[in-house]
Design an enzyme around this catalytic site. Structure first.
Site, PDB file in Angstrom:
ATOM      1  N   SER A   8       0.837  -1.198   0.000  1.00  0.00           N
ATOM      2  CA  SER A   8       0.000   0.000   0.000  1.00  0.00           C
ATOM      3  C   SER A   8       0.874   1.250   0.000  1.00  0.00           C
ATOM      4  O   SER A   8       1.596   1.526   0.964  1.00  0.00           O
ATOM      5  CB  SER A   8      -0.911   0.013   1.232  1.00  0.00           C
ATOM      6  OG  SER A   8      -1.549   1.268   1.299  1.00  0.00           O
ATOM      7  N   HIS A  33      -1.120  -1.164  -4.411  1.00  0.00           N
ATOM      8  CA  HIS A  33      -2.399  -0.832  -3.763  1.00  0.00           C
ATOM      9  C   HIS A  33      -2.406   0.668  -3.473  1.00  0.00           C
ATOM     10  O   HIS A  33      -1.505   1.188  -2.817  1.00  0.00           O
ATOM     11  CB  HIS A  33      -2.564  -1.634  -2.477  1.00  0.00           C
ATOM     12  CG  HIS A  33      -3.886  -1.428  -1.791  1.00  0.00           C
ATOM     13  ND1 HIS A  33      -5.031  -2.104  -2.160  1.00  0.00           N
ATOM     14  CD2 HIS A  33      -4.249  -0.615  -0.767  1.00  0.00           C
ATOM     15  CE1 HIS A  33      -6.036  -1.724  -1.388  1.00  0.00           C
ATOM     16  NE2 HIS A  33      -5.588  -0.806  -0.521  1.00  0.00           N
ATOM     17  N   ASP A  35      -4.557   3.877  -2.079  1.00  0.00           N
ATOM     18  CA  ASP A  35      -5.676   4.255  -1.207  1.00  0.00           C
ATOM     19  C   ASP A  35      -6.086   5.702  -1.436  1.00  0.00           C
ATOM     20  O   ASP A  35      -5.302   6.620  -1.194  1.00  0.00           O
ATOM     21  CB  ASP A  35      -5.259   4.112   0.262  1.00  0.00           C
ATOM     22  CG  ASP A  35      -5.131   2.664   0.684  1.00  0.00           C
ATOM     23  OD1 ASP A  35      -6.075   1.897   0.461  1.00  0.00           O
ATOM     24  OD2 ASP A  35      -4.071   2.307   1.251  1.00  0.00           O
ATOM     25  N   MET A  37      -8.632   8.588  -0.178  1.00  0.00           N
ATOM     26  CA  MET A  37      -9.527   8.949   0.944  1.00  0.00           C
ATOM     27  C   MET A  37     -10.000  10.385   0.775  1.00  0.00           C
ATOM     28  O   MET A  37      -9.210  11.263   0.414  1.00  0.00           O
ATOM     29  CB  MET A  37      -8.771   8.843   2.263  1.00  0.00           C
ATOM     30  CG  MET A  37      -8.139   7.493   2.500  1.00  0.00           C
ATOM     31  SD  MET A  37      -7.224   7.484   4.045  1.00  0.00           S
ATOM     32  CE  MET A  37      -6.549   5.829   3.994  1.00  0.00           C
ATOM     33  N   HIS A  66      -8.132   1.603  -4.336  1.00  0.00           N
ATOM     34  CA  HIS A  66      -9.131   1.407  -3.273  1.00  0.00           C
ATOM     35  C   HIS A  66      -9.724   2.768  -2.921  1.00  0.00           C
ATOM     36  O   HIS A  66      -9.053   3.599  -2.322  1.00  0.00           O
ATOM     37  CB  HIS A  66      -8.408   0.768  -2.073  1.00  0.00           C
ATOM     38  CG  HIS A  66      -9.257   0.593  -0.851  1.00  0.00           C
ATOM     39  ND1 HIS A  66      -8.700   0.323   0.384  1.00  0.00           N
ATOM     40  CD2 HIS A  66     -10.597   0.653  -0.661  1.00  0.00           C
ATOM     41  CE1 HIS A  66      -9.675   0.216   1.275  1.00  0.00           C
ATOM     42  NE2 HIS A  66     -10.830   0.419   0.673  1.00  0.00           N
ATOM     43  N   MET A  68     -11.926   5.116  -0.851  1.00  0.00           N
ATOM     44  CA  MET A  68     -12.648   5.324   0.413  1.00  0.00           C
ATOM     45  C   MET A  68     -13.293   6.701   0.311  1.00  0.00           C
ATOM     46  O   MET A  68     -12.891   7.654   0.980  1.00  0.00           O
ATOM     47  CB  MET A  68     -11.676   5.220   1.588  1.00  0.00           C
ATOM     48  CG  MET A  68     -11.277   3.773   1.874  1.00  0.00           C
ATOM     49  SD  MET A  68      -9.742   3.632   2.793  1.00  0.00           S
ATOM     50  CE  MET A  68      -8.585   3.694   1.429  1.00  0.00           C
ATOM     51  N   MET A 137     -11.904  -5.301   5.016  1.00  0.00           N
ATOM     52  CA  MET A 137     -11.092  -4.396   5.826  1.00  0.00           C
ATOM     53  C   MET A 137     -10.816  -5.075   7.168  1.00  0.00           C
ATOM     54  O   MET A 137     -11.736  -5.476   7.880  1.00  0.00           O
ATOM     55  CB  MET A 137     -11.830  -3.069   6.061  1.00  0.00           C
ATOM     56  CG  MET A 137     -11.978  -2.198   4.833  1.00  0.00           C
ATOM     57  SD  MET A 137     -10.450  -1.858   3.923  1.00  0.00           S
ATOM     58  CE  MET A 137      -9.422  -1.103   5.179  1.00  0.00           C
ATOM     59  N   GLY A 144      -3.151   4.098   7.849  1.00  0.00           N
ATOM     60  CA  GLY A 144      -2.223   2.980   7.852  1.00  0.00           C
ATOM     61  C   GLY A 144      -1.738   2.752   9.282  1.00  0.00           C
ATOM     62  O   GLY A 144      -1.991   3.565  10.179  1.00  0.00           O
ATOM     63  N   GLY A 145      -1.057   1.648   9.493  1.00  0.00           N
ATOM     64  CA  GLY A 145      -0.393   1.408  10.764  1.00  0.00           C
ATOM     65  C   GLY A 145      -1.292   1.041  11.928  1.00  0.00           C
ATOM     66  O   GLY A 145      -0.890   1.145  13.084  1.00  0.00           O
ATOM     67  N   ASP A 175      -7.079  -6.161   3.916  1.00  0.00           N
ATOM     68  CA  ASP A 175      -6.458  -4.840   3.934  1.00  0.00           C
ATOM     69  C   ASP A 175      -6.437  -4.265   5.352  1.00  0.00           C
ATOM     70  O   ASP A 175      -7.491  -3.931   5.895  1.00  0.00           O
ATOM     71  CB  ASP A 175      -7.237  -3.915   2.988  1.00  0.00           C
ATOM     72  CG  ASP A 175      -6.546  -2.574   2.784  1.00  0.00           C
ATOM     73  OD1 ASP A 175      -5.413  -2.409   3.261  1.00  0.00           O
ATOM     74  OD2 ASP A 175      -7.171  -1.702   2.143  1.00  0.00           O
TER      75      ASP A 175
HETATM   76  C1  DX5 Z   1      -6.568   1.716   5.331  1.00  0.00           C
HETATM   77  C2  DX5 Z   1      -6.055   1.461   3.937  1.00  0.00           C
HETATM   78  C3  DX5 Z   1      -5.003   0.422   3.903  1.00  0.00           C
HETATM   79  C4  DX5 Z   1      -3.740   0.820   4.586  1.00  0.00           C
HETATM   80  C5  DX5 Z   1      -3.027  -0.407   5.063  1.00  0.00           C
HETATM   81  O1  DX5 Z   1      -7.647   2.552   5.295  1.00  0.00           O
HETATM   82  O2  DX5 Z   1      -7.092   1.020   3.107  1.00  0.00           O
HETATM   83  O3  DX5 Z   1      -4.725   0.013   2.568  1.00  0.00           O
HETATM   84  O4  DX5 Z   1      -2.905   1.569   3.758  1.00  0.00           O
HETATM   85  O5  DX5 Z   1      -1.960  -0.026   5.829  1.00  0.00           O
HETATM   86  P1  DX5 Z   1      -1.286  -0.941   6.928  1.00  0.00           P
HETATM   87  O6  DX5 Z   1      -0.787  -2.148   6.238  1.00  0.00           O
HETATM   88  O7  DX5 Z   1      -0.225  -0.069   7.497  1.00  0.00           O
HETATM   89  O8  DX5 Z   1      -2.368  -1.284   7.940  1.00  0.00           O
HETATM   90 ZN    ZN Z   2      -6.582   0.037   1.140  1.00  0.00          ZN
END
Ligand code: DX5
Ligand code: ZN
Length: 216
Positions: A8, A33, A35, A37, A66, A68, A137, A144-145, A175
């Site tokens: 990601s 991947h 993201d 948002m 992806h 969001m 999810m 992330g994290g 994810d």
């Molecule tokens: C969260 C994202 C994920 C995220 C995953 O909303 O959709 O793709 O980047 O990050 P890690 O692997 O750090 O949880």
């Molecule tokens: Zn994602």
């Protein structure tokens, strides 16, 4: 068939985006991947179209985008032009999910549907034969994290059953919070694609970390 790894980009160093993308090209990763948002569907804003355009110029692998965001229908053709191969939208963000999924396919992309940790697998009953991918999810989307939610294993097993019952071709993507401690179990439960952000990009050797996730 072995599982796929999708690093990601959200966790990449944006000051060195080009070298981060080249690293993914050179690694055992299968997909990028990406993201997106909007600060409305999730309480965070990531990046938008110019950044995806920049990634696409370097990425030599499948672009898995992806979304969001609310009202994804407005932007489906834009994401196709930006190079998305797979476009995933959230069930919780759409009023007319069947229409949205079919618009994605009409644009020539593979269609994905993502569901939040609290959304039951049964809500996919009447859409599972229309989608190419289901993104479960394993954290609350937006950042992330975060820490992996353990109930995800049960959801994979239930989703796998639904896919088999309905004779669907959908792949299962996980994810959020993926690392080498949970990857084996996720794949054993039925996961086809593992997304990993911080675990890859914050590691000392991302190329090796991707290989480790691939070879669990
Ligand atoms: C969260 C994202 C994920 C995220 C995953 O909303 O959709 O793709 O980047 O990050 P890690 O692997 O750090 O949880
Ligand atoms: Zn994602």
């Amino acid at each position: 068939m072995t599982h796929k790894i999708a690093p990601s980009i959200l966790a990449a160093d944006f000051g060195n985006l080009s070298s981060e993308c080249k690293m993914v090209n050179q690694s055992d990763a299968d997909w990028f991947h990406i993201d997106v948002m909007d600060g409305v569907f999730v309480p965070n804003i990531s990046f938008g179209m110019p950044v995806i355009h920049a990634i696409n110029k370097i990425a030599q692998k499948t672009m898995d985008v992806h979304l969001m965001i609310i009202e994804p229908d407005k932007y489906i053709s834009n994401f196709k032009k930006l190079g998305a191969d797979i476009l995933t939208i959230h069930l919780e963000a759409c009023n007319h999910i069947n229409r949205t999924i079919h618009k994605i396919k009409e644009e020539g992309m593979r269609s994905g549907i993502a569901i939040n940790p609290h959304t039951p697998i049964s809500s996919l009953n009447d859409i599972i034969n229309d989608v190419d991918l289901v993104c479960l999810m394993s954290v609350n989307p937006g950042f992330g994290g975060q820490i992996f939610i353990e109930n995800t294993y049960n959801k994979i097993i239930d989703l796998k059953k639904l896919i088999e019952q309905k004779n669907s071709k959908a792949e299962i993507q996980i994810d959020g919070g993926v690392n080498t401690s949970n990857a084996r179990k996720l794949v054993d439960c039925g996961a086809d694609i593992l997304v990993a952000g911080s675990f890859v990009f914050k590691s000392d050797n991302p190329i090796e970390t991707i290989s480790n996730l691939k070879n669990i």
